[in-house]
Design an enzyme around this catalytic site. Structure first.
Site, PDB file in Angstrom:
ATOM      1  N   SER A 195       0.952  -1.305   0.022  1.00  0.00           N
ATOM      2  CA  SER A 195      -0.046   0.078   0.030  1.00  0.00           C
ATOM      3  C   SER A 195       0.932   1.368  -0.045  1.00  0.00           C
ATOM      4  CB  SER A 195      -0.799   0.188   1.306  1.00  0.00           C
ATOM      5  OG  SER A 195      -1.700  -1.151   1.261  1.00  0.00           O
ATOM      6  N   HIS A 221       0.646   4.843   4.721  1.00  0.00           N
ATOM      7  CA  HIS A 221      -0.174   5.073   3.485  1.00  0.00           C
ATOM      8  C   HIS A 221       0.279   6.674   3.106  1.00  0.00           C
ATOM      9  CE1 HIS A 221      -3.493   1.854   3.241  1.00  0.00           C
ATOM     10  NE2 HIS A 221      -2.169   1.179   3.492  1.00  0.00           N
TER      11      HIS A 221
END
Length: 261
Positions: free
Chosen positions: A160, A213
């Site tokens: 991610s 993230h």
């Protein structure tokens, strides 16, 4: 073979039988590499992630929900285990580890959805550099979040960090591409739904590393002003300055934690 009109008169015409037709169609069909010439690195990254997850599953006793200990042993980000320069591999290995099958699938679909356009525009080497700069930056931010906060450190893993870097890179194409900015601006808008789903997923799922993230997104921003792509409107001096600042920030982080003492 040849066929007549049945009367013995008139011109003869060639007729292709089934076997010849199959050969003709197969000869005109592009090969797998030709069909995916702008997805070579993307498909390689997906293959690596899938193979690594298969190894995880085997080590987990053929389970697709991977225990934390397996993730840690295979190189997941866990700040307390980074004690020396020999442990710095943990800034890269988490990019190829996933906690369960859904986690893997979610990231690989996202990678596939944006990989081709970025690989085509930036070039294979630059696309790979973008992937790693985003991933390393995301893991570095995750590490910094753990060591500088009062909370308990957490184990984090997943592509991610890199995927968020790719999303940001796509969004910036409309601004930085030398030509076709209008097209890329529209393309970026078409990706907003995918980006939005990932952002919502980040904040709603408790086990997701928000710092990782957001750090990956920051890494994508940095990388687009760093990578030497001829298709981007970025001055060479800017690229050098951004690269030096990025590397310097990573070195400062590690030195401040006594890793090079």
């Amino acid at each position: 073979m040849q066929e007549t009109n049945g009367t013995g008169a008139g011109p003869q015409r060639n007729v292709i039988d089934d076997e010849q037709l199959k050969k003709l169609l197969s000869s005109n069909k592009p090969s797998f590499l030709q069909q995916n010439k702008y997805r070579i690195v993307t498909l390689a990254l997906i293959a690596i992630n899938v193979v690594v997850f298969a190894i995880e599953a085997i080590l987990a006793g053929f389970r697709v929900n991977i225990p934390t200990m397996v993730l840690v042993d295979m190189g997941a980000m866990y700040a307390p285990l980074i004690q020396s320069p020999l442990d710095l591999y943990r800034f890269a290995t988490p990019m190829f580890l996933h906690v369960d099958l859904m986690h893997l699938a979610f990231n690989m679909v996202a990678l596939y959805s944006v990989g081709e356009v970025l690989e085509r525009v930036l070039g294979r080497g630059n696309f790979l550099l973008l992937y790693f700069v985003g991933g390393i930056t995301g893991n570095a931010i995750s590490y910094a979040s753990d060591v500088f906060s009062a909370g308990a450190p957490v184990v984090s893993a997943g592509a991610s960090t890199s995927v968020f870097a790719l999303f940001v890179a796509v969004a910036l194409l409309g601004l930085l591409h030398k030509g076709n900015r209008r097209y890329f601006s529209q393309y970026s808008k078409s990706m907003l739904s995918i980006i939005a789903v990932n952002v919502v997923y980040t904040f709603l799922v408790p086990s997701i590393s928000i710092s990782g993230h957001l750090g990956g997104a920051l890494g994508g921003l940095i990388a687009m002003f760093m990578i030497p792509s001829k298709n981007l409107r970025v001055n060479t001096v800017v690229r050098v300055v951004v690269a030096v600042v990025w590397a310097g920030a990573l070195v400062w982080l590690l030195v401040s934690r006594g890793l090079f003492a």
